[in-house]
Design an enzyme around this catalytic site. Structure first.
Site, PDB file in Angstrom:
ATOM      1  N   HIS A  45       2.898 -11.981  10.122  1.00 47.68           N
ATOM      2  CA  HIS A  45       3.799 -13.025   9.634  1.00 47.68           C
ATOM      3  C   HIS A  45       4.182 -14.054  10.694  1.00 47.68           C
ATOM      4  CE1 HIS A  45       4.307 -11.336   5.670  1.00 47.68           C
ATOM      5  NE2 HIS A  45       4.604 -10.154   6.181  1.00 47.68           N
ATOM      6  N   GLN A 147       1.315   1.205   7.779  1.00 43.16           N
ATOM      7  CA  GLN A 147       2.485   0.795   7.008  1.00 43.16           C
ATOM      8  C   GLN A 147       2.318   1.163   5.541  1.00 43.16           C
ATOM      9  OE1 GLN A 147       3.019  -3.415   9.216  1.00 43.16           O
ATOM     10  NE2 GLN A 147       4.443  -3.074   7.526  1.00 43.16           N
ATOM     11  N   GLU A 149       4.128   0.218   2.036  1.00 43.38           N
ATOM     12  CA  GLU A 149       5.015  -0.870   1.634  1.00 43.38           C
ATOM     13  C   GLU A 149       5.096  -1.059   0.120  1.00 43.38           C
ATOM     14  OE1 GLU A 149       4.577  -4.316   4.490  1.00 43.38           O
ATOM     15  OE2 GLU A 149       2.609  -3.388   4.757  1.00 43.38           O
TER      16      GLU A 149
END
EC number: 4.1.2.52
Length: 263
Positions: A45, A147, A149
């Site tokens: 990001h 991760q 998510e």
């Protein structure tokens, strides 16, 4: 070769971290001296690429803080490049199932254990072939964090935890809350219950649970439940909110009326 972050997780020592989104080596070095155990260089990001990740790794290297790098995707080509410039610990985003977790591990290992391409003569990681027996040492030094998510990933957590080579599982509260129907509200009771259950399950499986949580009370709660790598803030947020608070103390007000767009 050693990986101090990986060794700390294996020893069960909680590691407190900070997220880096400013994407420059100067601020990375500044924060490397702040006392955090680990710093996350964000390639998903934040506006990073292999070159900016490299300069941040170089800036952090003289300090005790350990770098963790998040690529933009579970992509073996990108992973190979990040490993070659010196990343040892990777946080792989949006892993949904055991097959994707196995792919992440394979991308970090040289054959026959994996599919990492051999280019050590060009690689900072091998000190340009100055590290004896680098190929055999490198696999053991890699730390792979994945991760979870989404609800799908949560439902597949047990099989993800069974994958050899996964050192830790990071719960992404922002994306998880959105996928559960509570976008922007990771503190919703249903989201919190899912997070807490996952932390306990991950730790019980002998893996390291991790999370990003700027709410101090919740961060401490996760540590009490057994989380082992917890990022407790983000550099962009610290700078933005700190600057706003300072301006406000002198009577200034945020004024975005002249802004015509994000560009």
């Amino acid at each position: 070769m050693k990986n101090a972050f990986k060794n700390a997780l294996k020893a069960g020592r909680p590691q407190i971290g900070l997220w880096l989104g400013l994407a420059n080596s100067y601020s990375a070095e500044l924060l490397a001296g702040a006392g955090f155990d680990w710093l996350l260089i964000d390639g998903e990001h934040a506006p990073n690429n292999v070159q900016t990740v490299l300069t941040q790794l170089q800036a952090i290297a003289p300090y005790p803080s350990q770098p963790v790098v998040r690529p933009s995707w579970n992509d073996p080509v990108q992973i190979k490049q990040l490993l070659d410039v010196g990343a040892q610990t990777l946080l792989i985003p949006m892993v949904q199932n055991a097959d994707e977790a196995r792919n992440a591990v394979a991308a970090t290992r040289y054959p026959p254990a994996g599919i990492r391409g051999v280019g050590s003569a060009l690689a900072r990681a091998s000190r340009w072939n100055r590290i004896p027996d680098y190929f055999h040492q490198a696999n053991d030094a890699m730390c792979v964090l994945v991760q979870i998510e989404t609800r799908e990933a949560m439902s597949n957590l047990a099989s993800i935890l069974d994958v050899d080579g996964i050192d830790g599982v990071f719960i992404g509260p922002a994306d998880l809350s959105a996928d559960m129907g509570f976008a922007g509200n990771p503190q919703h009771p249903e989201v919190q219950a899912a997070i807490e259950n996952a932390i306990v399950q991950i730790r019980a499986a002998g893996k390291a649970p991790g999370i990003l949580m700027a709410n101090e009370a919740l961060a401490k709660r996760y540590l009490e439940l057994g989380a082992l790598f917890v990022a407790v803030g983000v550099d962009t947020t610290l700078l933005a909110r700190g600057a706003e608070a300072l301006a406000a103390r002198f009577g200034a007000e945020k004024n975005l009326s002249g802004a015509s767009g994000v560009y």
